[in-house]
Design an enzyme around this catalytic site. Structure first.
Site, PDB file in Angstrom:
ATOM      1  CE1 TYR A  64      -3.340  -2.696   0.115  1.00  0.00           C
ATOM      2  CE2 TYR A  64      -3.854  -2.110   2.368  1.00  0.00           C
ATOM      3  CZ  TYR A  64      -4.104  -2.858   1.248  1.00  0.00           C
ATOM      4  OH  TYR A  64      -5.138  -3.769   1.261  1.00  0.00           O
ATOM      5  N   GLY A  87     -17.588  -1.566  -3.394  1.00  0.00           N
ATOM      6  CA  GLY A  87     -18.282  -2.515  -4.251  1.00  0.00           C
ATOM      7  C   GLY A  87     -17.483  -2.805  -5.505  1.00  0.00           C
ATOM      8  CB  THR A  88     -18.506  -3.240  -9.036  1.00  0.00           C
ATOM      9  OG1 THR A  88     -19.318  -2.058  -9.130  1.00  0.00           O
ATOM     10  CG2 THR A  88     -19.410  -4.438  -8.755  1.00  0.00           C
ATOM     11  CG  LEU A 131     -17.684   1.874   2.762  1.00  0.00           C
ATOM     12  CD1 LEU A 131     -16.928   3.062   3.360  1.00  0.00           C
ATOM     13  CD2 LEU A 131     -19.188   2.046   2.981  1.00  0.00           C
ATOM     14  CG  PHE A 169     -12.827  -3.419  -2.664  1.00  0.00           C
ATOM     15  CD1 PHE A 169     -12.134  -2.234  -2.454  1.00  0.00           C
ATOM     16  CD2 PHE A 169     -12.196  -4.432  -3.378  1.00  0.00           C
ATOM     17  CE1 PHE A 169     -10.851  -2.053  -2.955  1.00  0.00           C
ATOM     18  CE2 PHE A 169     -10.913  -4.264  -3.880  1.00  0.00           C
ATOM     19  CZ  PHE A 169     -10.242  -3.065  -3.666  1.00  0.00           C
TER      20      PHE A 169
END
Length: 298
Positions: A61, A225-226, A223, A221
């Site tokens: 990260y 999502g895709t 929050l 993910f």
């Protein structure tokens, strides 16, 4: 919903390995995006002030480059930001990191699950965090059905655990057969997979199986999502908006609350570089959804 008065204790706790962590944690990936590291330091310190004692990170990260592939200026590593903000570390703080990928400024991000590569990644995490051991290390893999066994790589991490460099082991981006393989090698304390109210894939069964085995399930993910690395979803299904209006909260808080309602073993790790968003995320742990609302959300 007022946010500043709500702490991570509202979400309840789960025992991760041998340590109790609050189910509302914090993901550090997005702390690297801001060119001002001081903002990341303030957010991380505020997270701990709000009762968060489970932080997710990885040595890869980093910005510029890294998983987000954003930013300019000197390299900002999430692990080093965590160290700058929180060392000496609170006794109850659990830092979960992951290996399986290595980052080099010259060559970028690459998969590396060789024994030498995994040891080097563990040592990099230790160095950047300024620790003599890692609380939890997740083996992050690329799924390639038929040729993605985790047994050998997990065995390498088990040896590093036995050597005292790691306390507990987990998995990331895996299937049930991977969990079976790993548990035959060493105890698994968590599974960290992509999972969201509108991006569940085939994860429901694995989530339930983790619960039956006493393994924490840690969605990333939740929050986004895709949208994944692109950030929090801007569009939400109709039911999310309806529940948000009924409770006077944001759709993102509903998404987090729904995540926590999937089981007592589910841990949330939303990430942000904004203190106001952090407070909202933590406050979502106090949101209680009715059976009717959960059914409407699917």
């Amino acid at each position: 919903m007022p946010t500043d008065e709500i702490t991570a204790t509202a979400a309840g706790s789960w025992t991760l390995g041998d340590r109790a962590v609050r189910r509302m944690g914090f993901g550090s990936m997005r702390t690297t995006a801001d060119p001002d590291p001081g903002r990341a330091v303030r957010v991380l310190r505020r997270a701990v002030e709000l009762g968060v004692n489970h932080i997710d990170t990885a040595a890869f990260y980093v910005s510029p480059g890294g998983t987000l592939d954003v930013g300019t200026g000197p390299a900002r590593y999430a692990t080093e930001l965590i160290r700058a903000a929180l060392a000496p570390y609170p006794e109850d703080l659990v830092i979960t990191t992951k290996v399986g990928f290595a980052y080099d400024p010259a060559t970028g991000l690459r998969e590396d699950v060789t024994p030498a590569g995994l040891r080097a990644q563990v040592e990099e995490n230790l160095r950047r965090l300024g620790r003599d051991h890692l609380d939890v290390v997740n083996l992050r893999i690329v799924k390639r059905p038929g040729r993605d066994s985790v047994a050998e790589s997990f065995g390498v991490l088990a040896e590093l655990r036995d050597a005292g460099l790691i306390r507990h082991l987990g998995l990331s981006n895996v299937r049930l057969d991977h969990l079976d393989e790993a548990q035959a090698v060493a105890p698994v304390v968590c599974v960290q997979n992509s999972y969201a109210i509108d991006n569940r894939g085939d994860q429901d069964a694995l989530l339930r199986e983790c619960g039956s085995r006493g393994v924490a399930y840690v969605p990333f993910f939740a929050l986004a999502g895709t949208r994944r690395e692109a950030g929090a979803a801007a569009e939400h299904v109709t039911a999310v908006h309806a529940v948000a209006r009924a409770h006077g909260v944001t759709p993102h808080q509903v998404r987090l609350a729904w995540t926590l309602h999937q089981g007592p073993h589910v841990l949330a790790i939303p990430g942000t570089g904004d203190e106001a968003h952090l407070a909202q995320n933590v406050a979502a742990g106090a949101l209680r959804l009715s059976a009717e609302e959960l059914a409407a959300l699917g």
